[in-house]
Design a protein around this motif. Structure first.
Motif, PDB file in Angstrom:
ATOM      1  N   LEU A  22       0.799  -1.224   0.000  1.00  0.00           N
ATOM      2  CA  LEU A  22       0.000   0.000   0.000  1.00  0.00           C
ATOM      3  C   LEU A  22       0.834   1.277   0.000  1.00  0.00           C
ATOM      4  O   LEU A  22       0.319   2.344  -0.255  1.00  0.00           O
ATOM      5  CB  LEU A  22      -0.937   0.021   1.222  1.00  0.00           C
ATOM      6  N   LEU A 121     -11.087  -3.462  -1.346  1.00  0.00           N
ATOM      7  CA  LEU A 121     -10.455  -4.560  -0.613  1.00  0.00           C
ATOM      8  C   LEU A 121     -11.479  -5.605  -0.171  1.00  0.00           C
ATOM      9  O   LEU A 121     -11.188  -6.806  -0.135  1.00  0.00           O
ATOM     10  CB  LEU A 121      -9.709  -4.019   0.604  1.00  0.00           C
ATOM     11  N   ARG A 124     -12.485  -7.560  -3.399  1.00  0.00           N
ATOM     12  CA  ARG A 124     -11.387  -8.030  -4.244  1.00  0.00           C
ATOM     13  C   ARG A 124     -11.355  -9.544  -4.379  1.00  0.00           C
ATOM     14  O   ARG A 124     -11.206 -10.084  -5.480  1.00  0.00           O
ATOM     15  CB  ARG A 124     -10.048  -7.534  -3.683  1.00  0.00           C
ATOM     16  N   ASP A 125     -11.527 -10.245  -3.256  1.00  0.00           N
ATOM     17  CA  ASP A 125     -11.433 -11.701  -3.278  1.00  0.00           C
ATOM     18  C   ASP A 125     -12.657 -12.370  -3.914  1.00  0.00           C
ATOM     19  O   ASP A 125     -12.610 -13.541  -4.258  1.00  0.00           O
ATOM     20  CB  ASP A 125     -11.258 -12.235  -1.852  1.00  0.00           C
ATOM     21  N   SER A 179      -2.427   1.117  -2.822  1.00  0.00           N
ATOM     22  CA  SER A 179      -3.749   0.708  -2.370  1.00  0.00           C
ATOM     23  C   SER A 179      -4.742   0.573  -3.512  1.00  0.00           C
ATOM     24  O   SER A 179      -5.735  -0.131  -3.400  1.00  0.00           O
ATOM     25  CB  SER A 179      -4.281   1.717  -1.344  1.00  0.00           C
ATOM     26  N   PRO A 183      -4.914  -4.088  -6.366  1.00  0.00           N
ATOM     27  CA  PRO A 183      -6.120  -4.830  -6.795  1.00  0.00           C
ATOM     28  C   PRO A 183      -6.272  -4.864  -8.309  1.00  0.00           C
ATOM     29  O   PRO A 183      -6.670  -5.889  -8.878  1.00  0.00           O
ATOM     30  CB  PRO A 183      -7.266  -4.045  -6.136  1.00  0.00           C
ATOM     31  N   VAL A 253      -5.129  -7.878   5.874  1.00  0.00           N
ATOM     32  CA  VAL A 253      -5.972  -7.191   4.892  1.00  0.00           C
ATOM     33  C   VAL A 253      -7.398  -7.065   5.409  1.00  0.00           C
ATOM     34  O   VAL A 253      -8.053  -6.033   5.225  1.00  0.00           O
ATOM     35  CB  VAL A 253      -5.937  -7.920   3.529  1.00  0.00           C
ATOM     36  N   ARG A 257      -9.288  -3.563   5.966  1.00  0.00           N
ATOM     37  CA  ARG A 257     -10.579  -3.210   5.373  1.00  0.00           C
ATOM     38  C   ARG A 257     -11.464  -2.512   6.392  1.00  0.00           C
ATOM     39  O   ARG A 257     -12.062  -1.466   6.105  1.00  0.00           O
ATOM     40  CB  ARG A 257     -11.286  -4.470   4.875  1.00  0.00           C
TER      41      ARG A 257
END
Length: 273
Positions: A22, A121, A124-125, A179, A183, A253, A257
């Protein structure tokens, strides 16, 4: 007392920034604004001076992280330079716009950005990687220590466009581009995560030099407070880069968040009230 607090904030900023790519400013800026202005412990600080302090700090977090990642050969220098070229005009424009922001406006816009970053964030997954950018762009390969080969890439025009916007936010708020770019590198360009983080920190190092030069020219850097911040950030960044090779950063992470979301809400409230 304020020197000790700034050393602690700088170490934490460097560590977290380097660990997840970041840059560190995302921690330093809101923490320093809160301690310096909200609590009144460093009343001579302004949003412009906090941003100037942050971008100078990120030169050293970026350098420390890059030197560590160079040893593990996870830095994609070609991509880092392309992203840097795109960020230069955005960084300079952001630094120029920053000089016109008062504290309520800065808090409001910075809070909105923090919530956007927290949302990125959070989702993102859950987002599926996009293959289009790799198919239509410049392809590259990376083979990790286990022998797994990754194919990633991007259209250069798109990379330059997105890094211009990221550079603008970096120059305006002093948060570094990691940051936002990490992503994008993972989801859109299919970068291996460790290569994304390492290359992001290389770009942060380069772009922070330009951003710092702009803020120094505008008189935004409180040089006295760089004394505790620079060594603290450098030490934190070295620790973060070392930890990045040993642990999964999922827990960090997740905490980040939540922290960004809370900081964003608080900053917006401060800006409005």
């Amino acid at each position: 007392m304020e020197f000790l607090l700034l050393v602690f904030i700088a170490i934490l900023s460097g560590l977290i920034g380097s660990l997840v790519g970041l840059g560190g400013g995302i921690i330093l800026v809101p923490a320093t604004l809160f301690i310096g202005l909200n609590l009144g412990m460093i009343p001579e600080l302004t949003p412009q001076k906090v941003v100037g302090l942050s971008v100078v700090m990120m030169i050293f977090t970026g350098l420390a992280s890059t030197l560590s990642y160079m040893k593990s050969k996870t830095v994609d220098y070609k991509s880092g330079f392309i992203f840097f070229i795109g960020s230069i005009p955005g960084t300079m424009l952001g630094a120029w716009v920053n000089k016109g922001l008062d504290l309520p406006s800065f808090n409001l816009y910075f809070g909105i950005l923090l919530i956007i970053l927290a949302t990125i964030l959070l989702v993102r997954d859950k987002l599926k990687p996009v293959q289009w950018f790799v198919k239509k762009g410049m392809k590259q390969q990376f083979t990790d220590a286990s022998g797994k080969t990754y194919v990633y890439g991007y259209p250069i025009w798109f990379a330059v466009t997105i890094t211009f916007a990221i550079g603008f936010a970096s120059g305006l708020f002093g948060i570094g581009g990691g940051s936002m770019i990490v992503p994008a590198m993972i989801i859109l360009f299919l970068f291996p995560p460790h290569v994304a983080v390492a290359t992001s920190m290389f770009m942060v190092f380069l772009s922070s030099i330009v951003s710092s030069a702009s803020h120094i020219y505008l008189g935004h850097v409180p040089w006295l407070y760089t004394i505790p911040v620079i060594p603290g950030a450098y030490i934190g960044a070295k620790l973060g880069a070392a930890l990045n090779k040993r642990i999964k950063s999922d827990t960090l992470v997740l905490a980040l968040r939540i922290i960004l979301l809370l900081l964003g809400i608080r900053s917006i409230i401060d800006g409005l009230l």
